[in-house]
Design a protein around this motif. Structure first.
Motif, PDB file in Angstrom:
ATOM      1  N   ILE A 139       0.852  -1.180   0.000  1.00 26.67           N
ATOM      2  CA  ILE A 139       0.000   0.000   0.000  1.00 26.67           C
ATOM      3  C   ILE A 139       0.890   1.232   0.000  1.00 26.67           C
ATOM      4  O   ILE A 139       1.731   1.410   0.873  1.00 26.67           O
ATOM      5  CB  ILE A 139      -0.932   0.022   1.223  1.00 26.67           C
ATOM      6  N   LYS A 140       0.705   2.065  -0.995  1.00 25.62           N
ATOM      7  CA  LYS A 140       1.489   3.290  -1.119  1.00 25.62           C
ATOM      8  C   LYS A 140       0.787   4.420  -0.406  1.00 25.62           C
ATOM      9  O   LYS A 140      -0.380   4.707  -0.657  1.00 25.62           O
ATOM     10  CB  LYS A 140       1.684   3.637  -2.594  1.00 25.62           C
ATOM     11  N   GLU A 141       1.488   5.072   0.515  1.00 27.45           N
ATOM     12  CA  GLU A 141       0.967   6.231   1.234  1.00 27.45           C
ATOM     13  C   GLU A 141       2.012   7.338   1.152  1.00 27.45           C
ATOM     14  O   GLU A 141       3.039   7.289   1.814  1.00 27.45           O
ATOM     15  CB  GLU A 141       0.658   5.888   2.680  1.00 27.45           C
ATOM     16  N   GLY A 142       1.743   8.322   0.303  1.00 27.26           N
ATOM     17  CA  GLY A 142       2.744   9.364   0.079  1.00 27.26           C
ATOM     18  C   GLY A 142       3.957   8.779  -0.600  1.00 27.26           C
ATOM     19  O   GLY A 142       3.863   8.115  -1.627  1.00 27.26           O
ATOM     20  N   HIS A 143       5.124   9.008  -0.009  1.00 21.48           N
ATOM     21  CA  HIS A 143       6.369   8.469  -0.560  1.00 21.48           C
ATOM     22  C   HIS A 143       6.738   7.131   0.069  1.00 21.48           C
ATOM     23  O   HIS A 143       7.804   6.588  -0.224  1.00 21.48           O
ATOM     24  CB  HIS A 143       7.504   9.475  -0.342  1.00 21.48           C
ATOM     25  N   HIS A 144       5.900   6.620   0.935  1.00 25.11           N
ATOM     26  CA  HIS A 144       6.212   5.385   1.649  1.00 25.11           C
ATOM     27  C   HIS A 144       5.340   4.237   1.149  1.00 25.11           C
ATOM     28  O   HIS A 144       4.201   4.436   0.751  1.00 25.11           O
ATOM     29  CB  HIS A 144       6.007   5.576   3.155  1.00 25.11           C
ATOM     30  N   GLN A 145       5.905   3.043   1.186  1.00 26.46           N
ATOM     31  CA  GLN A 145       5.164   1.847   0.838  1.00 26.46           C
ATOM     32  C   GLN A 145       5.141   0.920   2.047  1.00 26.46           C
ATOM     33  O   GLN A 145       6.167   0.682   2.681  1.00 26.46           O
ATOM     34  CB  GLN A 145       5.790   1.145  -0.364  1.00 26.46           C
ATOM     35  N   HIS A 146       3.947   0.432   2.351  1.00 29.36           N
ATOM     36  CA  HIS A 146       3.780  -0.447   3.498  1.00 29.36           C
ATOM     37  C   HIS A 146       3.434  -1.853   3.021  1.00 29.36           C
ATOM     38  O   HIS A 146       2.521  -2.025   2.222  1.00 29.36           O
ATOM     39  CB  HIS A 146       2.673   0.069   4.416  1.00 29.36           C
ATOM     40  N   LYS A 147       4.157  -2.829   3.543  1.00 26.57           N
ATOM     41  CA  LYS A 147       3.835  -4.227   3.270  1.00 26.57           C
ATOM     42  C   LYS A 147       2.858  -4.708   4.337  1.00 26.57           C
ATOM     43  O   LYS A 147       3.110  -4.569   5.530  1.00 26.57           O
ATOM     44  CB  LYS A 147       5.087  -5.086   3.282  1.00 26.57           C
ATOM     45  N   VAL A 148       1.740  -5.256   3.874  1.00 29.86           N
ATOM     46  CA  VAL A 148       0.727  -5.750   4.801  1.00 29.86           C
ATOM     47  C   VAL A 148       0.452  -7.210   4.468  1.00 29.86           C
ATOM     48  O   VAL A 148       0.084  -7.537   3.336  1.00 29.86           O
ATOM     49  CB  VAL A 148      -0.579  -4.942   4.703  1.00 29.86           C
ATOM     50  N   LYS A 149       0.641  -8.080   5.445  1.00 29.00           N
ATOM     51  CA  LYS A 149       0.338  -9.493   5.234  1.00 29.00           C
ATOM     52  C   LYS A 149      -1.182  -9.677   5.272  1.00 29.00           C
ATOM     53  O   LYS A 149      -1.867  -9.138   6.141  1.00 29.00           O
ATOM     54  CB  LYS A 149       1.013 -10.348   6.301  1.00 29.00           C
ATOM     55  N   LEU A 150      -1.686 -10.448   4.324  1.00 31.12           N
ATOM     56  CA  LEU A 150      -3.132 -10.638   4.229  1.00 31.12           C
ATOM     57  C   LEU A 150      -3.728 -11.220   5.510  1.00 31.12           C
ATOM     58  O   LEU A 150      -4.815 -10.844   5.925  1.00 31.12           O
ATOM     59  CB  LEU A 150      -3.466 -11.536   3.036  1.00 31.12           C
ATOM     60  N   HIS A 151      -3.000 -12.134   6.158  1.00 31.98           N
ATOM     61  CA  HIS A 151      -3.562 -12.755   7.364  1.00 31.98           C
ATOM     62  C   HIS A 151      -3.575 -11.805   8.558  1.00 31.98           C
ATOM     63  O   HIS A 151      -4.159 -12.118   9.595  1.00 31.98           O
ATOM     64  CB  HIS A 151      -2.824 -14.056   7.702  1.00 31.98           C
ATOM     65  N   ASP A 152      -2.929 -10.636   8.423  1.00 36.12           N
ATOM     66  CA  ASP A 152      -2.982  -9.635   9.492  1.00 36.12           C
ATOM     67  C   ASP A 152      -4.169  -8.688   9.360  1.00 36.12           C
ATOM     68  O   ASP A 152      -4.428  -7.875  10.255  1.00 36.12           O
ATOM     69  CB  ASP A 152      -1.697  -8.794   9.499  1.00 36.12           C
ATOM     70  N   ILE A 153      -4.892  -8.764   8.238  1.00 42.33           N
ATOM     71  CA  ILE A 153      -6.025  -7.869   8.017  1.00 42.33           C
ATOM     72  C   ILE A 153      -7.249  -8.413   8.747  1.00 42.33           C
ATOM     73  O   ILE A 153      -7.684  -9.533   8.507  1.00 42.33           O
ATOM     74  CB  ILE A 153      -6.332  -7.721   6.514  1.00 42.33           C
ATOM     75  N   LEU A 154      -7.803  -7.601   9.670  1.00 46.11           N
ATOM     76  CA  LEU A 154      -8.956  -8.025  10.454  1.00 46.11           C
ATOM     77  C   LEU A 154     -10.254  -7.902   9.648  1.00 46.11           C
ATOM     78  O   LEU A 154     -11.067  -8.813   9.624  1.00 46.11           O
ATOM     79  CB  LEU A 154      -9.066  -7.179  11.722  1.00 46.11           C
ATOM     80  N   TYR A 155     -10.423  -6.734   9.034  1.00 43.52           N
ATOM     81  CA  TYR A 155     -11.626  -6.530   8.227  1.00 43.52           C
ATOM     82  C   TYR A 155     -11.425  -5.382   7.258  1.00 43.52           C
ATOM     83  O   TYR A 155     -10.466  -4.609   7.353  1.00 43.52           O
ATOM     84  CB  TYR A 155     -12.853  -6.286   9.120  1.00 43.52           C
ATOM     85  N   LEU A 156     -12.339  -5.284   6.307  1.00 41.97           N
ATOM     86  CA  LEU A 156     -12.367  -4.205   5.325  1.00 41.97           C
ATOM     87  C   LEU A 156     -13.623  -3.381   5.583  1.00 41.97           C
ATOM     88  O   LEU A 156     -14.680  -3.931   5.877  1.00 41.97           O
ATOM     89  CB  LEU A 156     -12.420  -4.763   3.900  1.00 41.97           C
ATOM     90  N   GLU A 157     -13.489  -2.061   5.469  1.00 43.49           N
ATOM     91  CA  GLU A 157     -14.637  -1.176   5.667  1.00 43.49           C
ATOM     92  C   GLU A 157     -14.794  -0.260   4.459  1.00 43.49           C
ATOM     93  O   GLU A 157     -13.842   0.405   4.046  1.00 43.49           O
ATOM     94  CB  GLU A 157     -14.459  -0.338   6.935  1.00 43.49           C
TER      95      GLU A 157
END
Length: 234
Positions: A139-157
């Motif tokens: 996920i790109k936020e500004g100039h930074h990119q964050h790696k997010v593991k799918l199994h760490d995602i609790l929910y989508l809103e």
């Protein structure tokens, strides 16, 4: 300061003037139209870019619900009404808030807080990028990119054209609707439980007829048309 164009539509003069008075207390909310019927308000939307609708529901000729169906391009809709029975239908039309009359300034101020939070998220949201393998998203936020593991995602809103990706440590906002996000192969483990929410099966702790409790204590609603999606959980 960013300014947001508002219109106020209510056939009751006292209620209309009260909303006008409250709105004028916020310098970033610019009233560009005040109407006692929905038909006149429609003509303004053809000429002006409107950001926020403050709408009554029970109005002659065209209700606030029918008006909203023709103005879905406006990002924020707030209903101010004497008819609580229309709450479910209003949120199906992507209303941000639903206020029961008689309105007071304290309740209106909470609505403005919700509006400002929504607009801030919308402003900051960046494009979603699907990359880095099958179990991780970037996920790109500004100039930074964050790696997010799918199994760490609790929910989508869902937030209209945006989606919040919620983990235990952070909330990310991406410019993609929840419906399109769930079509991606990486998100096949998610279950849609409401127009606004999708969860992962392994995080369900308990379920009632109307709510799901996740194992981290978060309580989320179940939409009537999505109950069958949870038939696997007994």
């Amino acid at each position: 300061m960013n300014h947001f164009n508002c219109i106020i539509v209510d056939d009751d003069e006292i209620d209309r003037l009260r909303v006008v008075s409250y709105t004028k207390k916020y310098p970033n909310l610019k009233i560009v139209g005040i109407f006692e019927n929905a038909e006149d308000a429609l003509s303004l939307l053809e000429k002006e870019k409107i950001d926020i609708l403050f709408l009554d529901i029970d109005m002659p000729n065209m209700s606030g619900l029918d008006f909203r169906k023709q103005t879905m391009q406006v990002p924020i809709c707030v209903y101010i009404t004497s008819h609580p029975e229309h709450a479910v239908e209003s949120f199906e039309l992507e209303a941000l808030d639903f206020i029961i009359k008689p309105i007071n300034f304290e309740r209106f101020s909470k609505t403005v807080e919700r509006i400002e939070a929504f607009l801030e998220i919308k402003t900051k949201a960046q494009l979603f990028e699907l990359s880095l393998g099958g179990d991780t998203i970037c996920i790109k936020e500004g100039h930074h990119q964050h790696k997010v593991k799918l199994h760490d995602i609790l929910y989508l809103e869902a937030l209209k054209d945006y989606t919040l990706i919620v983990t235990n440590s952070k909330r990310h906002c991406v410019l993609m609707s929840i419906g399109n996000l769930l079509k991606e192969s990486n998100f096949q483990s998610f279950v849609r439980i409401h127009r606004s929410y999708a969860i992962q099966k392994q995080y369900i702790d308990k379920k009632t007829t109307s709510e799901v409790l996740l194992n981290n204590g978060v309580l989320l609603p179940i939409g009537r048309s999505y109950k069958d999606n949870l038939s696997f959980f007994v």
